[in-house]
Design an enzyme around this catalytic site. Structure first.
Site, PDB file in Angstrom:
ATOM      1  N   TYR A  29      78.280  11.695 -40.135  1.00 25.98           N
ATOM      2  CA  TYR A  29      79.137  11.213 -41.228  1.00 25.98           C
ATOM      3  C   TYR A  29      78.321  10.443 -42.264  1.00 25.98           C
ATOM      4  O   TYR A  29      78.432  10.681 -43.470  1.00 25.98           O
ATOM      5  CB  TYR A  29      80.243  10.329 -40.655  1.00 25.98           C
ATOM      6  CG  TYR A  29      81.086   9.623 -41.691  1.00 25.98           C
ATOM      7  CD1 TYR A  29      82.153  10.267 -42.314  1.00 25.98           C
ATOM      8  CD2 TYR A  29      80.821   8.292 -42.052  1.00 25.98           C
ATOM      9  CE1 TYR A  29      82.925   9.611 -43.267  1.00 25.98           C
ATOM     10  CE2 TYR A  29      81.591   7.642 -42.998  1.00 25.98           C
ATOM     11  CZ  TYR A  29      82.643   8.299 -43.598  1.00 25.98           C
ATOM     12  OH  TYR A  29      83.399   7.654 -44.548  1.00 25.98           O
ATOM     13  N   SER A  83      80.465   6.023 -49.213  1.00 27.22           N
ATOM     14  CA  SER A  83      80.815   4.974 -48.244  1.00 27.22           C
ATOM     15  C   SER A  83      79.668   3.983 -48.171  1.00 27.22           C
ATOM     16  O   SER A  83      78.514   4.337 -48.457  1.00 27.22           O
ATOM     17  CB  SER A  83      81.008   5.601 -46.858  1.00 27.22           C
ATOM     18  OG  SER A  83      81.055   4.607 -45.859  1.00 27.22           O
TER      19      SER A  83
HETATM   20  P1  NAD Z   1      92.637   9.140 -44.526  1.00 24.77           P
HETATM   21  O1  NAD Z   1      92.716   9.662 -43.158  1.00 24.77           O
HETATM   22  O2  NAD Z   1      93.837   8.516 -45.079  1.00 24.77           O
HETATM   23  O3  NAD Z   1      92.186  10.267 -45.545  1.00 24.77           O
HETATM   24  C1  NAD Z   1      91.311  11.297 -45.232  1.00 24.77           C
HETATM   25  C2  NAD Z   1      91.993  12.577 -45.657  1.00 24.77           C
HETATM   26  O4  NAD Z   1      91.044  13.638 -45.593  1.00 24.77           O
HETATM   27  C3  NAD Z   1      93.138  12.989 -44.773  1.00 24.77           C
HETATM   28  O5  NAD Z   1      94.346  12.452 -45.233  1.00 24.77           O
HETATM   29  C4  NAD Z   1      93.117  14.503 -44.886  1.00 24.77           C
HETATM   30  O6  NAD Z   1      94.129  14.943 -45.759  1.00 24.77           O
HETATM   31  C5  NAD Z   1      91.785  14.805 -45.527  1.00 24.77           C
HETATM   32  N1  NAD Z   1      91.050  15.834 -44.803  1.00 24.77           N
HETATM   33  C6  NAD Z   1      90.252  15.679 -43.728  1.00 24.77           C
HETATM   34  N2  NAD Z   1      89.782  16.885 -43.347  1.00 24.77           N
HETATM   35  C7  NAD Z   1      90.285  17.801 -44.210  1.00 24.77           C
HETATM   36  C8  NAD Z   1      90.161  19.204 -44.354  1.00 24.77           C
HETATM   37  N3  NAD Z   1      89.389  19.943 -43.531  1.00 24.77           N
HETATM   38  N4  NAD Z   1      90.850  19.812 -45.347  1.00 24.77           N
HETATM   39  C9  NAD Z   1      91.625  19.096 -46.191  1.00 24.77           C
HETATM   40  N5  NAD Z   1      91.764  17.763 -46.115  1.00 24.77           N
HETATM   41  C10 NAD Z   1      91.102  17.133 -45.137  1.00 24.77           C
HETATM   42  O7  NAD Z   1      91.403   8.135 -44.535  1.00 24.77           O
HETATM   43  P2  NAD Z   1      90.652   7.352 -45.715  1.00 24.77           P
HETATM   44  O8  NAD Z   1      89.916   6.296 -45.007  1.00 24.77           O
HETATM   45  O9  NAD Z   1      91.567   7.022 -46.816  1.00 24.77           O
HETATM   46  O10 NAD Z   1      89.579   8.415 -46.182  1.00 24.77           O
HETATM   47  C11 NAD Z   1      89.412   8.785 -47.529  1.00 24.77           C
HETATM   48  C12 NAD Z   1      87.958   8.841 -47.892  1.00 24.77           C
HETATM   49  O11 NAD Z   1      87.416   7.531 -47.856  1.00 24.77           O
HETATM   50  C13 NAD Z   1      87.092   9.681 -46.945  1.00 24.77           C
HETATM   51  O12 NAD Z   1      86.175  10.435 -47.709  1.00 24.77           O
HETATM   52  C14 NAD Z   1      86.347   8.639 -46.157  1.00 24.77           C
HETATM   53  O13 NAD Z   1      85.105   9.121 -45.702  1.00 24.77           O
HETATM   54  C15 NAD Z   1      86.185   7.574 -47.204  1.00 24.77           C
HETATM   55  N6  NAD Z   1      85.877   6.250 -46.671  1.00 24.77           N
HETATM   56  C16 NAD Z   1      86.773   5.593 -45.893  1.00 24.77           C
HETATM   57  C17 NAD Z   1      86.457   4.334 -45.395  1.00 24.77           C
HETATM   58  C18 NAD Z   1      87.419   3.556 -44.543  1.00 24.77           C
HETATM   59  O14 NAD Z   1      87.020   2.534 -43.989  1.00 24.77           O
HETATM   60  N7  NAD Z   1      88.654   3.961 -44.407  1.00 24.77           N
HETATM   61  C19 NAD Z   1      85.206   3.762 -45.687  1.00 24.77           C
HETATM   62  C20 NAD Z   1      84.307   4.468 -46.474  1.00 24.77           C
HETATM   63  C21 NAD Z   1      84.656   5.721 -46.968  1.00 24.77           C
END
Ligand code: NAD
Ligand code: MG
Length: 296
Positions: free
Chosen positions: A201, A188
């Site tokens: 985080y 991230s």
């Molecule tokens: P999202 O909520 O769509 O996806 C996160 C997913 O993590 C969930 O759908 C869930 O299935 C899974 N998850 C969480 N805890 C879990 C567990 N204990 N066991 C199994 N699965 C689990 O959100 P997103 O934003 O698409 O997140 C995806 C990745 O992107 C993450 O690693 C997040 O840190 C990273 N990210 C997101 C952003 C943002 O702004 N959305 C920015 C930087 C990084």
């Protein structure tokens, strides 16, 4: 149809205030307003991953959903992992994968358990008939402005989900990966420009950056590449489940140089590139998709 006309990145996707909204963790894509664009109607493939077998964690929603749909449209069979409460989102992704003419495998379960990580990899290999691509996208993010209120449970759960599960999944998967296979983790912009309310985080995302670099060194001689993607603010369910102080939701992403949040589909091509033969000289790298924030 792929549009080849010039598109203004400031205006290409939703760039207004988001409606204030909250869901309990882990949240559902189907309940987000407006619905994110994970490429369901827009991502077109060109056989870049024909015949590959991919496992995508967090593949039900957000960035993982965008990667899973893109992989299928590029010709890969795809297994997705998610939490059991996200079954309805996962069923939608299964439909999109199957509409692309590819096999979809649903593997619900909790990545905080080492035992489950091993079972997940085994099931993916059995059902797909092998494994070439590991896209590790699942993640947990909860805002806490005061370290004295940061519970040990939150600390342990965030590290287990975001960091330990990567070690456990890769350990279990390595025996199946071959020269040409690719591992893609998800860090991230928080690894580089941490928000003070994301102490735990942001630390996990720093760890993912570093572990991916170190891992790429171990795996290079096997011909297996490992890279990480660093998203900036992307409109996904995670964001409305307590990942931000609630007052940040309406203007989410507007403080980036491109003045809006990104949509998951804007990461699809990066997850595809890093998995594909096109990236044959790319390992140990971080790819930022941030709306302009710097990932160094
Ligand atoms: P999202 O909520 O769509 O996806 C996160 C997913 O993590 C969930 O759908 C869930 O299935 C899974 N998850 C969480 N805890 C879990 C567990 N204990 N066991 C199994 N699965 C689990 O959100 P997103 O934003 O698409 O997140 C995806 C990745 O992107 C993450 O690693 C997040 O840190 C990273 N990210 C997101 C952003 C943002 O702004 N959305 C920015 C930087 C990084
Ligand atoms: Mg989800």
């Amino acid at each position: 149809m792929i549009k080849n006309t010039l598109e203004n990145p400031l205006k290409k996707h939703f760039n207004q205030d988001y409606p204030d909204q909250f869901q309990e963790e882990p949240g559902l894509e189907s309940k987000l307003t407006p619905k994110p664009d994970a490429g369901e109607e827009t991502y077109q493939g060109s056989n870049q991953l024909k015949g590959r077998k991919a496992l995508v964690t967090g593949g039900d929603s957000g960035i993982g959903r965008a990667a899973a749909i893109a992989y299928a449209r590029e010709g890969a069979d795809v297994a997705i992992n998610y939490l059991p409460s996200e079954q309805s989102d996962a069923e939608e992704v299964k439909k999109y994968i199957e509409e692309s003419g590819r096999k979809a495998v649903l593997i619900p379960g909790d990545l905080k358990s080492e035992d489950f990580n091993q079972k997940m990899v085994k099931k993916a290999v059995e059902e797909l008939g092998g494994l070439d691509i590991l896209a590790l996208v699942a993640g947990k993010q909860q805002a806490e402005t005061d370290i004295t209120h940061l519970s040990t449970k939150q600390l342990e759960d965030t590290f287990a989900t975001n960091v330990f599960s990567i070690f456990w999944t890769v350990k279990a998967a390595l025996q199946y990966l071959k020269a040409g296979s690719a591992i893609i983790t998800t860090t991230s912009i928080q690894a580089y420009k941490p928000s003070s309310f994301l102490l735990d985080y942001a630390s996990t995302k720093g760890a993912i950056h570093t572990l991916t670099q170190a891992l790429s060194g171990q795996l290079a001689e096997k011909g297996i590449r490992a890279n990480t993607v660093a998203p900036g603010p992307i409109w996904t369910p995670l964001q409305v489940t307590g990942a931000q102080p609630q007052e940040n939701i309406p203007s989410f992403g507007q403080n980036t140089p491109l003045k809006r949040a990104g949509q998951p589909v804007e990461l699809s091509s990066v997850y595809v590139f890093l998995a594909s033969n096109q990236a044959s000289y790319v390992t140990g790298q971080t790819y930022g998709v941030t709306g302009g924030g710097f990932t160094n």
